[in-house]
Design an enzyme around this catalytic site. Structure first.
Site, short mmCIF file in Angstrom:
data_model
loop_
_atom_site.label_atom_id
_atom_site.label_comp_id
_atom_site.label_asym_id
_atom_site.label_seq_id
_atom_site.Cartn_x
_atom_site.Cartn_y
_atom_site.Cartn_z
N HIS A 38 0.82 -1.21 0.00
CA HIS A 38 0.00 0.00 0.00
C HIS A 38 0.86 1.26 0.00
CE1 HIS A 38 -4.09 1.63 0.63
NE2 HIS A 38 -3.45 2.65 1.20
N ASP A 40 0.23 5.50 -1.12
CA ASP A 40 -0.78 6.48 -1.52
C ASP A 40 -0.24 7.60 -2.40
OD1 ASP A 40 -3.49 5.92 -0.40
OD2 ASP A 40 -2.37 5.77 1.46
N GLU A 141 -8.89 1.25 -2.94
CA GLU A 141 -9.00 1.34 -1.49
C GLU A 141 -10.42 1.73 -1.07
OE1 GLU A 141 -6.63 2.88 2.47
OE2 GLU A 141 -6.35 3.98 0.60
N HIS A 168 -13.55 1.29 3.45
CA HIS A 168 -12.53 2.19 3.98
C HIS A 168 -12.99 2.56 5.39
CE1 HIS A 168 -9.89 5.84 4.21
NE2 HIS A 168 -9.04 4.91 3.79
N HIS A 209 -9.14 -2.28 7.09
CA HIS A 209 -10.23 -1.32 7.30
C HIS A 209 -11.58 -1.95 7.66
CE1 HIS A 209 -8.46 2.61 6.47
NE2 HIS A 209 -7.81 2.09 5.46
N HIS A 230 -2.55 -3.32 4.53
CA HIS A 230 -1.82 -2.45 5.48
C HIS A 230 -2.53 -2.49 6.83
CE1 HIS A 230 -4.92 -0.01 3.65
NE2 HIS A 230 -4.65 1.06 4.36
N ASP A 338 2.02 1.94 3.83
CA ASP A 338 1.10 3.09 3.88
C ASP A 338 1.86 4.42 3.80
OD1 ASP A 338 -1.37 4.27 3.84
OD2 ASP A 338 -1.78 4.07 5.96
#
Length: 397
Positions: A38, A40, A141, A168, A209, A230, A338
């Protein structure tokens, strides 16, 4: 197997004082693909005026946590790029924004084609790694991105998405999040359809999540191994985003992989306890003064001034890996930093620092074979099994 090479390196000028575990770690990163679950960066690029023209990741940047020089220093062999969009975006807008995020990943791969290559299968990842490039994959995600549409799910798969995080931070109409009030007690009937369709497509089911009840329902329904792209170990830090100990045996039976997160509030039990205490102070102040009263903020500020936030460390990330290994074995561990989405702790500040984590695992007695699995071979195994299940389900119709 690296003794002779390490001895040779040790004779070179400037290497004599090098940490032998770090030297060995870098050799392991050259042998095994580090597949990060993961990152971003695409969302960060979406919000940067000028995009890659202004923020040229071929150059080492002063801001952010990801660029090509640091990816190379970190020994990355494969990267799942997160195509995150906020849960606040209404249905159709979330679908469109996700498509735009996917385009950013392709733009990056095209622009820096000497460094990145898009990967769609486990064999692609290994071929690209052996060619000296970074295999680039797409992870959607949040189930809100498909707007409760199996057609949108299929479209994202055709566009290259190879995992989807079921939720999420908020519930979807068909699955409960770890950080929202339960509505479905896990998955509802449509949620089960989503999981089965992901299995049929060959798309990995990502349980970071989601609530514990959603996890249990997914394990009941799925025919393929899952990932946590993650997440940490709840037995180390009881954050709702981490994987509870009573879920770990289900991960083992399923053959899934928990890609351990490098994010302070999930990594450090002291930071989690500090945040819980801070929230309690705020709740008490609200009850006393009322919502919105300036004295609430003043009370919290005074408390923070005498209760300094602890620091999360590299060693604590390794503690999560140790815990999962001790509970269910090394075959169920991966890495999901992350970075550029909140990740980073002391000692693991950006993507360049991954060999330091590998060196710490070597210090703790992990074998080369075990580290190879953690770096990426466990994820390759899961991808191959998901591909096999997809072929079987398509034959079954």
């Amino acid at each position: 197997m690296y003794v002779a090479l390490i001895a040779l390196l040790a004779m070179m000028p400037g290497i004599q004082k090098a940490d032998p575990y770090l030297v060995q770690a870098k050799l392991l990163h050259a042998q095994y693909p580090l597949i990060d679950g993961h990152n971003d960066l695409p969302w960060g690029m979406r919000n940067r005026e000028g995009g890659f023209d202004e923020f040229d990741i071929r150059l080492r940047q002063d801001t952010g946590q990801t660029d090509i020089p640091r990816l190379r220093e970190g020994g990355l062999g494969g990267q799942f790029w997160s195509v995150y969009v906020p849960t606040s975006l209404p249905g159709g807008e979330a679908v469109e924004a996700t498509m735009q995020q996917i385009e950013i990943v392709y733009d990056m791969a095209d622009r820096y084609s000497d460094v990145f290559e898009m990967a769609y299968t486990a064999d692609d990842v290994m071929r690209i790694f052996n060619d000296g490039k970074i295999a680039s994959m797409i992870g959607v995600e949040g189930g809100h991105c498909i707007n409760s549409s199996l057609q949108a799910l299929r479209a994202f798969y055709r566009q290259g998405a190879r995992y989807m995080t079921v939720t999420h931070s908020s519930n979807t109409p068909w699955a409960d999040s770890a950080t929202d009030e339960p509505q479905n007690d896990g998955l509802n009937a449509f949620g089960e359809q989503v999981i089965r369709e992901m299995n049929r497509l060959g798309m990995l089911v990502d349980l970071s999540h989601v609530s514990a009840d959603t996890m249990r329902d997914v394990f009941r329904v799925t025919r393929a191994p899952v990932i946590y792209s993650h997440s940490g170990a709840g037995g180390v830090t009881p954050h709702p985003r981490n994987v509870p100990d009573d879920i770990l045996p289900l991960v083992k039976v399923n053959g899934g992989v928990i890609m351990v997160i490098i994010l302070a509030s999930y990594t450090s039990p002291a930071i989690y306890a500090h945040s819980q205490a801070r929230d309690k102070v705020e709740e008490t102040a609200i009850a006393r003064y009322g919502e919105g009263d300036e004295r609430v903020a003043q009370t919290v500020e005074r408390w923070l001034s005498i209760n300094e936030r602890p620091i999360a460390t590299l060693s604590q990330v390794a503690d999560h890996i140790d815990h999962i290994k001790n509970m269910i074995g090394v075959d169920h561990i991966g890495i999901g930093g992350d970075y550029d989405g909140g990740g980073g702790v002391e000692g693991l500040e950006d993507v360049s620092t991954y060999p330091k984590l590998t060196a710490e695992l070597l210090r703790r007695g992990y074998t080369d074979e075990e580290i190879g699995k953690i770096l990426g071979l466990n994820v390759i195994r899961v991808m191959r099994e998901a591909e096999r299940v997809s072929r079987v389900m398509k034959r079954e119709g």
